[in-house]
Design an enzyme around this catalytic site. Structure first.
Site, PDB file in Angstrom:
ATOM      1  N   LYS A  60       0.838  -1.204   0.000  1.00 28.72           N
ATOM      2  CA  LYS A  60       0.000   0.000   0.000  1.00 28.72           C
ATOM      3  C   LYS A  60       0.869   1.249   0.000  1.00 28.72           C
ATOM      4  CE  LYS A  60      -3.988  -2.195   2.097  1.00 28.72           C
ATOM      5  NZ  LYS A  60      -4.616  -2.690   3.313  1.00 28.72           N
ATOM      6  N   GLN A 104      -4.686  -1.435   9.559  1.00 25.97           N
ATOM      7  CA  GLN A 104      -4.723  -2.779   8.971  1.00 25.97           C
ATOM      8  C   GLN A 104      -5.382  -3.761   9.950  1.00 25.97           C
ATOM      9  OE1 GLN A 104      -3.513  -3.513   5.765  1.00 25.97           O
ATOM     10  NE2 GLN A 104      -4.376  -5.545   6.059  1.00 25.97           N
ATOM     11  N   ASP A 127     -11.064   3.557   4.622  1.00 30.40           N
ATOM     12  CA  ASP A 127     -11.575   2.192   4.484  1.00 30.40           C
ATOM     13  C   ASP A 127     -13.108   2.195   4.478  1.00 30.40           C
ATOM     14  OD1 ASP A 127     -10.089  -0.020   3.994  1.00 30.40           O
ATOM     15  OD2 ASP A 127      -9.568  -0.443   6.087  1.00 30.40           O
TER      16      ASP A 127
END
Ligand code: NAD
Length: 300
Positions: A60, A104, A127
């Site tokens: 990422k 994460q 997200d």
């Protein structure tokens, strides 16, 4: 039609689509900088040392650099407490150089993911998993959309255009994939059926689908006989299989070798939905940066 072994479905090339998206985002980052004098920044937080998560996080960061954004990595030890993590999130919330924050998952036991995710400011929640963005998606209001469902939606729009009236069957109803994707397809005008581990006779339901999405992590669940001839099949599942020579390969939920002779269009695994997820994370970071520059907090 579409049932002979000579028939081959059109492959939906997520890798190519994602590459084009990266290219467009790179230009958008330049334009954004010209307009505001600011480079969008993404902070990625990893707690613990799960090797798979470490690979995802580094990838990422790499992709963030590639499109010209700033990347901030925070690799915290397994022993990090919930209150230490909450303090970091609050610092990142207050930092004007950071427009997107991604924590994460999964987090080590002892840290409540719900509390962490909902501490991220909604306009930095790239997200799209916090309650504000989830609620906005459910109310059909502009929101930051979770990356994998957004990736599926972009592929479907590109392939099918107007989806009004199509019957979409989504197998899997997680907070991360199935549920938000079902809401997105509903907003596209689809008739949506949602199946999960307790659904009876999924095969009969799946067979009615014009658009069939599987997001279960159950390798080989969707057989060729489950697919309506000509249907569009989106395989979100990722399972890593060990091969006899000690290496491993990635497979999806769909028995691809069967499905490819029945479906009209199908995403391969790998190379379908997977590459879209990071591209959509970068797109969401840009969306978040725009929201913050316009000073129109999505909370208000
Ligand atoms: P999850 O475990 O949170 O949810 C799985 C869902 O599938 C649940 O709703 C469960 O009821 C359903 N399910 C499980 N087995 C089933 C069965 N036999 N029949 C019917 N339904 C069944 O998983 P998730 O986070 O939603 O991820 C699903 C899959 O998608 C996983 O393989 C994951 O690795 C993959 N994934 C891929 C990407 C990507 O970028 N391509 C991103 C996220 C998740």
């Amino acid at each position: 039609m579409h049932t002979s072994s000579s028939h081959q479905a059109t492959l939906i090339d997520g890798k190519a689509y994602a590459a084009a998206l990266h290219q467009r985002i790179r230009q958008d980052v330049i334009d954004f900088h010209e307009l505001y004098g600011v480079t969008p920044g993404l902070a990625v937080v990893l707690v613990g040392n799960d090797p798979a998560s470490e690979i995802y996080v580094r990838n990422k960061a790499l992709q963030t650099h590639h499109v010209g954004m700033r990347s901030f990595m925070h690799m915290l030890p397994e022993t990090t407490s919930e209150s230490e993590l909450l303090d970091l999130i609050k610092q990142l919330n207050a930092d004007p150089a950071i427009h997107g924050i991604l924590v994460q998952l999964p987090l080590p036991s002892g840290i409540e993911p719900h509390r962490i995710i909902n501490t991220i400011l909604p306009e930095k929640d790239v997200d799209g998993l916090g309650e504000v963005n989830v609620g906005r998606l459910a109310s059909n209001r502009p929101s930051i959309i979770p990356c994998t469902p957004l990736g599926c939606l972009l592929l479907l729009r590109d392939q099918l255009g107007d989806m009004t009236g199509q019957h979409a069957v989504v197998i899997g109803c997680s907070h991360l994939v199935g549920k938000p994707l079902s809401l997105l397809l509903l907003a596209e005008g689809c008739t949506v059926s949602i199946a999960h581990i307790h659904t009876r006779n999924i095969e009969a339901l799946a067979k009615q689908a014009d658009i069939l999405v599987s997001a279960t992590g159950c390798h080989g669940l969707v057989r060729g006989t489950w697919i309506k001839p000509g249907a569009t099949v989106i395989d979100v599942g990722i399972t890593r299989l060990k091969t006899p020579d000690g290496t491993s390969r990635i497979v999806g939920d769909v028995a691809f070798d069967e499905a490819v002779h029945v479906a009209g269009r199908i995403t391969p695994v790998p190379g379908g939905v997977g590459p879209m997820t990071i591209a959509c994370l970068l797109e969401n970071t840009l969306t978040a940066a725009r929201l913050q520059m316009k000073e129109s907090s999505i909370c208000t």
